[in-house]
Design an enzyme around this catalytic site. Sequence first.
Site, short mmCIF file in Angstrom:
data_model
loop_
_atom_site.label_atom_id
_atom_site.label_comp_id
_atom_site.label_asym_id
_atom_site.label_seq_id
_atom_site.Cartn_x
_atom_site.Cartn_y
_atom_site.Cartn_z
N ARG A 106 48.69 28.75 33.80
CA ARG A 106 48.98 29.67 34.90
C ARG A 106 50.31 30.33 34.56
NH1 ARG A 106 48.51 28.86 41.33
NH2 ARG A 106 46.38 29.23 40.68
N HIS A 133 42.21 35.98 37.78
CA HIS A 133 42.10 34.59 38.25
C HIS A 133 40.63 34.18 38.13
CE1 HIS A 133 43.03 30.91 40.07
NE2 HIS A 133 43.35 31.26 41.29
N GLN A 136 38.97 31.13 40.00
CA GLN A 136 38.79 31.34 41.44
C GLN A 136 37.43 31.99 41.72
OE1 GLN A 136 41.04 30.54 44.03
NE2 GLN A 136 39.19 30.91 45.19
N ASP A 221 43.31 38.54 50.42
CA ASP A 221 44.29 37.66 49.77
C ASP A 221 45.66 38.02 50.34
OD1 ASP A 221 45.56 35.91 48.00
OD2 ASP A 221 45.12 37.08 46.20
N CYS A 261 41.03 33.06 48.80
CA CYS A 261 41.30 32.09 47.73
C CYS A 261 42.28 31.02 48.16
CB CYS A 261 41.77 32.81 46.49
SG CYS A 261 43.34 33.68 46.69
N ARG A 289 36.17 24.82 43.52
CA ARG A 289 37.01 24.95 42.32
C ARG A 289 36.81 23.70 41.44
NH1 ARG A 289 41.65 28.02 42.54
NH2 ARG A 289 41.75 27.49 40.34
N1 NVA Z 1 46.99 36.68 44.41
C1 NVA Z 1 47.59 35.38 44.64
C2 NVA Z 1 46.58 34.31 44.41
C3 NVA Z 1 47.08 32.91 44.60
C4 NVA Z 1 46.03 31.87 44.30
C5 NVA Z 1 48.78 35.21 43.72
O1 NVA Z 1 48.69 35.61 42.54
O2 NVA Z 1 49.80 34.71 44.16
N1 CP Z 2 43.58 29.58 44.98
C1 CP Z 2 44.45 28.97 44.16
O1 CP Z 2 44.46 29.19 42.95
O2 CP Z 2 45.30 28.11 44.77
P1 CP Z 2 46.60 27.44 44.16
O3 CP Z 2 47.62 28.53 43.97
O4 CP Z 2 47.02 26.43 45.16
O5 CP Z 2 46.26 26.82 42.82
#
Ligand code: NVA
Ligand code: CP
Length: 308
Positions: A106, A133, A136, A221, A261, A289
């Site tokens: 990540r 992502h 997801q 989101d 998500c 997930r």
């Molecule tokens: N769009 C959000 C998703 C978190 C799972 C982010 O990137 O923070």
């Molecule tokens: N939706 C998702 O990826 O959640 P986290 O940021 O908690 O991993």
Amino acid sequence: MIVAVRHFLRFSDFSCAEIEYLFERAAWIKQRFKRYEPYRPLADRTLAMVFEKHSTRTRVSFEAGMMQLGGHAINLATRDTQLGRGEPIEDVARVITRMVDIVMIRTFEQSIIERFAAHSRVPVINGLTDEFHPCQILGDLFTYLEHRGSIRGRTVAWVGDSNNVCNTWLQAAMLLDFKLHVASPPGYEIEDERAQRAGSHLERFVDPHEAVRGADLVTTDVWTSMGFEAETEERKHDFVDFRVDADMMALAQPDALFMHCLPAHRGEEVTADVIDGPRSVVWDEAENRLHTQKALLEYLLIGRVEAQ
Ligand code: NVA
Ligand code: CP
């Protein structure tokens, strides 16, 4: 010498047939898990998880999933590793991938994960970048399948920021042949080049109510994704008309689902009555997930498995 290996860096790295295979495996793995029947095909395999951003769902689902499949997971937070002190990502890739069997990352720019993968001896999974992502959407599509059947030919409405999750929905729409309606405030729309590539799978809207009208699934989101925190106050102003509420949901199909998500900000991108209401499947999404990523780990590490 680095042997060519499969990665899951973007949803479009897999074919439609591969995604459908993963759904079959996820269903089988989930069913066994629910019956408390051990399934440990990844004994002695190790997953390294590199987190340059926060996580709850991705961390727990990958770590628990790997352990349930008989393997091990190592969590690497940037601040605890030499990455936090500027070690080049290419060097980190060369070292880690001599020691483990698979890596989940990540991070920020998509180019970071691409550079890691280019120097990796083992499969690399995108656990979220600024651009995509894919894990997801794997969980979300499996959730749709469980509740409503095939998504082919359906309409998904995305309300809000055209962010990493939205970009991945778009790749999925092209691969699995459904339509994505996207409504974003001015200045936060999908880039023209990305939109052109999507062709008729994408329709862009100014008014979120129009995007949601007749949709089979409504999703949104946070207004501010990780890495963009400096824009939070400005975004609260810019996104104020892009909140999914009961009136907006009423324009969708009567059996339309709501997805997010997570983590969610009730009262910002979605009202509490929608996310906590009967059309919301956000907890199933989160749980899935686990099951879909177990199918992904199995596929990347041991390939296709005949149904038992
Ligand atoms: N769009 C959000 C998703 C978190 C799972 C982010 O990137 O923070
Ligand atoms: N939706 C998702 O990826 O959640 P986290 O940021 O908690 O991993």
